[in-house]
Write a protein that holds these residues in place. Structure first.
Motif, PDB file in Angstrom:
ATOM      1  N   GLU A 100      -8.669  -2.439  -2.961  1.00  0.00           N
ATOM      2  CA  GLU A 100      -7.903  -1.491  -3.773  1.00  0.00           C
ATOM      3  C   GLU A 100      -8.786  -0.325  -4.206  1.00  0.00           C
ATOM      4  N   SER A 150      -4.549   1.720  -3.721  1.00  0.00           N
ATOM      5  CA  SER A 150      -4.884   2.290  -2.426  1.00  0.00           C
ATOM      6  C   SER A 150      -3.669   2.967  -1.794  1.00  0.00           C
ATOM      7  N   ALA A 172      -2.384  -4.913   4.477  1.00  0.00           N
ATOM      8  CA  ALA A 172      -2.663  -4.357   3.148  1.00  0.00           C
ATOM      9  C   ALA A 172      -3.356  -5.372   2.234  1.00  0.00           C
ATOM     10  N   MET A 210       0.845  -1.168   0.000  1.00  0.00           N
ATOM     11  CA  MET A 210       0.000   0.000   0.000  1.00  0.00           C
ATOM     12  C   MET A 210       0.898   1.240   0.000  1.00  0.00           C
TER      13      MET A 210
END
Length: 112
Positions: free
Chosen positions: A72, A36, A67, A1
């Protein structure tokens, strides 16, 4: 991420005004078409620089380890509340995951 770093991105997420909070954290989110990203904000009210950086390091690690579970396409800002300065890692992790679930950003397990 990825990380949210510049103030323009932070303002864009804040202006969306979709947020959820619990006793320790507040999460703001904005739907995007990209990967993201997450940013952290810890006020001076939380403590001195050592305390604030410790909390940010813990949150970065929590977001890194989780993550794979987060959907996303969202920009997320995590704001730390004053009550979070005295909690342990596991409690902070539970608070973070609680808000991710509450926002509906947790990926559904394909196996069940």
């Amino acid at each position: 991420m990825q990380r949210l770093k510049n103030s323009i991105d932070f303002k864009r997420v804040y202006n969306n005004q979709k947020s959820f909070a619990n006793r320790h954290l507040v999460l703001y989110i904005l739907k995007t078409d990209n990967e993201s990203r997450i940013g952290f904000s810890v006020s001076k009210k939380v403590g001195n620089a050592v305390t604030r950086n410790k909390i940010k390091r813990r949150l970065r690690e929590i977001s890194r380890l989780n993550a794979y579970q987060i959907k996303e396409g969202y920009d997320i800002i995590c704001i730390v509340r004053v009550k979070a300065k005295d909690i342990d890692y596991q409690t902070l992790n539970n608070s973070f995951l609680h808000l991710i679930k509450k926002l509906g950003l947790l990926k559904v397990n394909e196996n069940g």
